[in-house]
Design a protein around this motif. Structure first.
Motif, PDB file in Angstrom:
ATOM      1  N   ALA A   1      44.195  60.217  -6.313  1.00  0.00           N
ATOM      2  CA  ALA A   1      42.971  60.269  -5.507  1.00  0.00           C
ATOM      3  C   ALA A   1      41.792  60.710  -6.375  1.00  0.00           C
ATOM      4  O   ALA A   1      40.710  60.118  -6.332  1.00  0.00           O
ATOM      5  CB  ALA A   1      43.157  61.224  -4.336  1.00  0.00           C
ATOM      6  N   ARG A   2      42.009  61.732  -7.194  1.00  0.00           N
ATOM      7  CA  ARG A   2      40.943  62.212  -8.087  1.00  0.00           C
ATOM      8  C   ARG A   2      40.548  61.158  -9.128  1.00  0.00           C
ATOM      9  O   ARG A   2      39.368  60.952  -9.405  1.00  0.00           O
ATOM     10  CB  ARG A   2      41.401  63.469  -8.833  1.00  0.00           C
ATOM     11  CG  ARG A   2      41.303  64.731  -8.058  1.00  0.00           C
ATOM     12  CD  ARG A   2      39.865  65.263  -7.991  1.00  0.00           C
ATOM     13  NE  ARG A   2      39.821  66.425  -7.125  1.00  0.00           N
ATOM     14  CZ  ARG A   2      39.081  66.532  -6.045  1.00  0.00           C
ATOM     15  NH1 ARG A   2      38.257  65.567  -5.697  1.00  0.00           N
ATOM     16  NH2 ARG A   2      39.124  67.606  -5.296  1.00  0.00           N
ATOM     17  N   LEU A   3      41.556  60.524  -9.693  1.00  0.00           N
ATOM     18  CA  LEU A   3      41.279  59.505 -10.717  1.00  0.00           C
ATOM     19  C   LEU A   3      40.494  58.341 -10.112  1.00  0.00           C
ATOM     20  O   LEU A   3      39.552  57.830 -10.711  1.00  0.00           O
ATOM     21  CB  LEU A   3      42.592  59.006 -11.330  1.00  0.00           C
ATOM     22  CG  LEU A   3      43.351  60.001 -12.212  1.00  0.00           C
ATOM     23  CD1 LEU A   3      44.752  59.481 -12.515  1.00  0.00           C
ATOM     24  CD2 LEU A   3      42.605  60.260 -13.516  1.00  0.00           C
ATOM     25  N   VAL A   4      40.909  57.933  -8.897  1.00  0.00           N
ATOM     26  CA  VAL A   4      40.215  56.835  -8.212  1.00  0.00           C
ATOM     27  C   VAL A   4      38.776  57.243  -7.921  1.00  0.00           C
ATOM     28  O   VAL A   4      37.834  56.481  -8.141  1.00  0.00           O
ATOM     29  CB  VAL A   4      40.947  56.447  -6.900  1.00  0.00           C
ATOM     30  CG1 VAL A   4      40.091  55.531  -6.047  1.00  0.00           C
ATOM     31  CG2 VAL A   4      42.279  55.783  -7.224  1.00  0.00           C
ATOM     32  N   GLU A   5      38.618  58.481  -7.458  1.00  0.00           N
ATOM     33  CA  GLU A   5      37.275  58.993  -7.171  1.00  0.00           C
ATOM     34  C   GLU A   5      36.392  58.865  -8.418  1.00  0.00           C
ATOM     35  O   GLU A   5      35.287  58.344  -8.361  1.00  0.00           O
ATOM     36  CB  GLU A   5      37.379  60.470  -6.755  1.00  0.00           C
ATOM     37  CG  GLU A   5      36.041  61.120  -6.448  1.00  0.00           C
ATOM     38  CD  GLU A   5      36.150  62.641  -6.364  1.00  0.00           C
ATOM     39  OE1 GLU A   5      37.121  63.216  -6.902  1.00  0.00           O
ATOM     40  OE2 GLU A   5      35.266  63.255  -5.749  1.00  0.00           O
TER      41      GLU A   5
ATOM     42  N   GLY B   1      47.091  57.772  -2.637  1.00  0.00           N
ATOM     43  CA  GLY B   1      45.946  58.217  -3.437  1.00  0.00           C
ATOM     44  C   GLY B   1      44.740  57.293  -3.395  1.00  0.00           C
ATOM     45  O   GLY B   1      43.607  57.766  -3.405  1.00  0.00           O
ATOM     46  N   LEU B   2      44.975  55.989  -3.351  1.00  0.00           N
ATOM     47  CA  LEU B   2      43.844  55.054  -3.379  1.00  0.00           C
ATOM     48  C   LEU B   2      42.922  55.226  -2.168  1.00  0.00           C
ATOM     49  O   LEU B   2      41.713  55.420  -2.344  1.00  0.00           O
ATOM     50  CB  LEU B   2      44.359  53.608  -3.505  1.00  0.00           C
ATOM     51  CG  LEU B   2      43.296  52.535  -3.698  1.00  0.00           C
ATOM     52  CD1 LEU B   2      42.539  52.718  -5.003  1.00  0.00           C
ATOM     53  CD2 LEU B   2      43.913  51.142  -3.659  1.00  0.00           C
ATOM     54  N   PRO B   3      43.486  55.207  -0.938  1.00  0.00           N
ATOM     55  CA  PRO B   3      42.600  55.423   0.217  1.00  0.00           C
ATOM     56  C   PRO B   3      41.920  56.786   0.179  1.00  0.00           C
ATOM     57  O   PRO B   3      40.736  56.895   0.489  1.00  0.00           O
ATOM     58  CB  PRO B   3      43.536  55.328   1.426  1.00  0.00           C
ATOM     59  CG  PRO B   3      44.763  54.662   0.930  1.00  0.00           C
ATOM     60  CD  PRO B   3      44.874  54.971  -0.529  1.00  0.00           C
ATOM     61  N   LEU B   4      42.667  57.809  -0.241  1.00  0.00           N
ATOM     62  CA  LEU B   4      42.071  59.144  -0.310  1.00  0.00           C
ATOM     63  C   LEU B   4      40.924  59.180  -1.321  1.00  0.00           C
ATOM     64  O   LEU B   4      39.873  59.755  -1.063  1.00  0.00           O
ATOM     65  CB  LEU B   4      43.131  60.195  -0.682  1.00  0.00           C
ATOM     66  CG  LEU B   4      44.176  60.524   0.388  1.00  0.00           C
ATOM     67  CD1 LEU B   4      45.100  61.636  -0.104  1.00  0.00           C
ATOM     68  CD2 LEU B   4      43.517  60.948   1.692  1.00  0.00           C
ATOM     69  N   GLY B   5      41.147  58.550  -2.467  1.00  0.00           N
ATOM     70  CA  GLY B   5      40.108  58.506  -3.499  1.00  0.00           C
ATOM     71  C   GLY B   5      38.863  57.792  -2.993  1.00  0.00           C
ATOM     72  O   GLY B   5      37.737  58.230  -3.225  1.00  0.00           O
TER      73      GLY B   5
END
Lengths: 343, 216
Positions: B104-108, B30-34
């Motif tokens: 990913a969404r949260l990181v974004e 998720g982190l890289p995707l975000g």
């Protein structure tokens, strides 16, 4: 040296085109403090952001110390940017990092070794007067202190150009003044070329050598600060000058003159440089049979030269007044009748 | 009560295992995707609308599938990755596909909260996109990222309860199979109480850590 050649910037948003810069030609010489003043939306922000390509111009050239920036590859542009410091209106500091780490950031990015960074950062903090705040975080500082950190950060890589984007617009007048003095000191000690964007004429008056007035994406007036202040050519420039140099008669005085109809005539006398030191009025009162009444006055200093104007009422017979005027003209002092007030 | 304390402790360990491992892999996903969701968008560091739109769409698809369905639908993938489709380890795969896009969404969101001016300052210094991400964006968003991860972890605790459907075990499974399906009220109470304590503990820890990072 910064040179703009026929610089244009057009923004496209949802089908609409907005021309922010409409053919700017401007040269800022090495070691100069150059101010660009304009109302919001005039294009001044776009202009300063083109210097380090935060905005890519639509067409035209940006030449920094002989490099034409827009044609350089991205990698080379990053190198050139290390030679251009930038100070922002809202400081743009990293809140997660200490003052030290903020100032060190450009050096860290350039992979300078730790010992050298430490030395340089302490030197910079000393210079901006925040030596004791190295371990503070930005949110523990006042606005003026934050801007000092911003300035120290901008100077970290020893740039030859410093860009100030409304650097004092978020500060109170006293803090503004101290930040401007700091910028002046930087200019004098490090011979750094400073480009200042502002909407406050007082900023221009206080530290700039040259000024350009921007309106509708065009430079409509340009010259030394002294020339623009003493003889603004365009309405916008006059407007800006009047914000710091009030030369309109106040309503109350105007009313007073209207009441006492008579033979008085009102003149505006401009004092520039050495003439400001002459006892002109008392000389005239002694030599000619006229009474002088100072209605309004304003004397300020521009780049270390006194400058101002007085609005003076001349009472007396036409012949005597005329003689007095001839005498003043001979002394090469600018005098103009203020017809609007003499009814 | 139909369960003994050993069963509860065993279930607790299973829950911790499931949540810990799926959290680890979800963050790695998720982190890289975000980050990509932020930097490839219009006008950002490495604008690439093709990448952005595909990513955005795929994440939305995973986010819209109910977890219980995802759990079953992922069985072939799970079997391919871990060799089996039942048990605690097998439950981790669908949990990662559930929480990864969520993170990913949260990181974004967290990264978008960083002042654009900070990025501008970084660009003015001549920082590379990688430097801007690692030295400006992530450190500035760290406190908010910690809170985001806390939310994701709690979400995982909840989702792991459904992992019983593939024999994943854990506290939630105990609550459903004994407490709910066999009307064992005491087990239900105990398991739910344990979940409450876990969630409370996670949230308090997350808040504390975020505050520590933000200071004051």
């Amino acid at each position: 040296m910064i040179e703009f050649q026929n610089l244009r910037k057009v923004y496209k948003s949802s089908g609409q085109q907005v021309t922010a810069l409409d053919g700017i030609n401007l040269t800022i010489s090495k070691g100069e403090i150059f101010g660009v003043i304009g109302f919001s939306g005039a294009g001044k922000s776009s202009l300063i952001r083109c210097v380090n390509l935060l905005e890519r111009p639509t067409s035209g050239k940006v030449i920094i110390d002989g490099h034409e920036l827009t044609s350089l590859p991205v990698k080379k542009i990053r190198e050139v940017k290390k030679n251009i410091g930038m100070v922002f209106q809202h400081f743009n500091l990293l809140n997660s990092k200490t003052v030290f780490a903020n100032v060190a950031m450009p050096l860290t990015l350039a992979k300078v070794d730790k010992a050298q960074i430490k030395k340089r950062v302490h030197e910079l903090l000393e210079f901006v007067g925040l030596a004791d705040k190295a371990d503070y975080h930005p949110d523990q500082l006042s606005g003026g202190q934050k801007q000092r950190v911003g300035i120290a950060r901008a100077l970290a890589t020893q740039p030859s150009i410093l860009l100030c984007d409304e650097a004092t617009s978020a500060l109170d007048p006293q803090t503004t003044s101290s930040i401007l003095q700091l910028l002046k000191k930087i200019n004098q000690e490090y011979k750094i070329t400073i480009l200042i964007i502002t909407h406050e004429m007082s900023v221009i008056r206080e530290i700039c050598d040259k000024v350009a007035v921007i309106e509708g994406g065009k430079i409509i007036e340009e010259g030394s600060v002294f020339d623009v202040f003493s003889a603004p050519k365009t309405a916008t420039a006059r407007n800006f000058v009047s914000t710091v140099m009030n030369d309109q008669l106040p309503e109350s005085i105007n009313n007073l003159i209207q009441k006492q109809a008579g033979s008085q005539r009102i003149f505006r006398i401009n004092f520039v440089g050495t003439s400001a030191g002459q006892p002109l009025l008392s000389e005239i009162a002694k030599k000619f049979d006229v009474h002088l009444n100072v209605l309004f006055g304003n004397i300020t200093e521009l780049q270390g030269v006194p400058f101002g104007n007085l609005i003076v009422e001349f009472q007396g017979e036409d012949k005597e007044v005329l003689r007095a005027l001839t005498y003043i003209n001979e002394k090469k002092i600018s005098i103009k009748e203020v017809s609007a007030y003499a009814s | 009560m139909l369960v003994n304390s050993e069963q509860i402790i065993e279930a607790l360990i299973e829950t911790i295992q499931m949540v810990a491992f799926s959290l680890l892999f979800s963050v790695l996903l998720g982190l890289p995707l975000g980050i990509l969701l932020v930097v490839t968008r219009k006008g950002h560091l490495i604008e690439n609308l093709a990448v952005f739109n595909v990513l955005n769409g795929v994440i939305n698809i995973f986010r819209s599938v109910p977890f219980i369905i995802l759990l079953v639908a992922m069985i072939p993938v799970t079997r391919f990755i871990v060799g089996t489709s039942i048990g605690t380890t097998a439950a981790i795969v669908p949990l990662v596909f559930y929480a990864g896009p969520y993170i990913a969404r949260l990181v974004e969101n967290s990264l978008l909260e960083v002042e654009p001016g900070v990025i501008e300052a970084a660009e003015a210094m001549g920082a590379t996109p990688w430097q801007i991400i690692t030295k400006f964006l992530l450190p500035e968003a760290l406190s908010s990222l910690v809170l985001a991860l806390t939310i994701a972890t709690i979400g995982l605790v909840g989702a792991s309860a459904m992992a019983g459907a593939v024999g994943g075990g854990g506290i939630g499974d105990l609550a459903i199979t004994y407490g709910y399906q066999r009307f064992d009220t005491i087990t239900m109470f105990i398991t739910v109480a344990i979940l409450v304590v876990i969630v409370q503990g996670l949230q308090s820890f997350g808040n504390f850590a975020a505050k520590k990072i933000r200071r004051r």
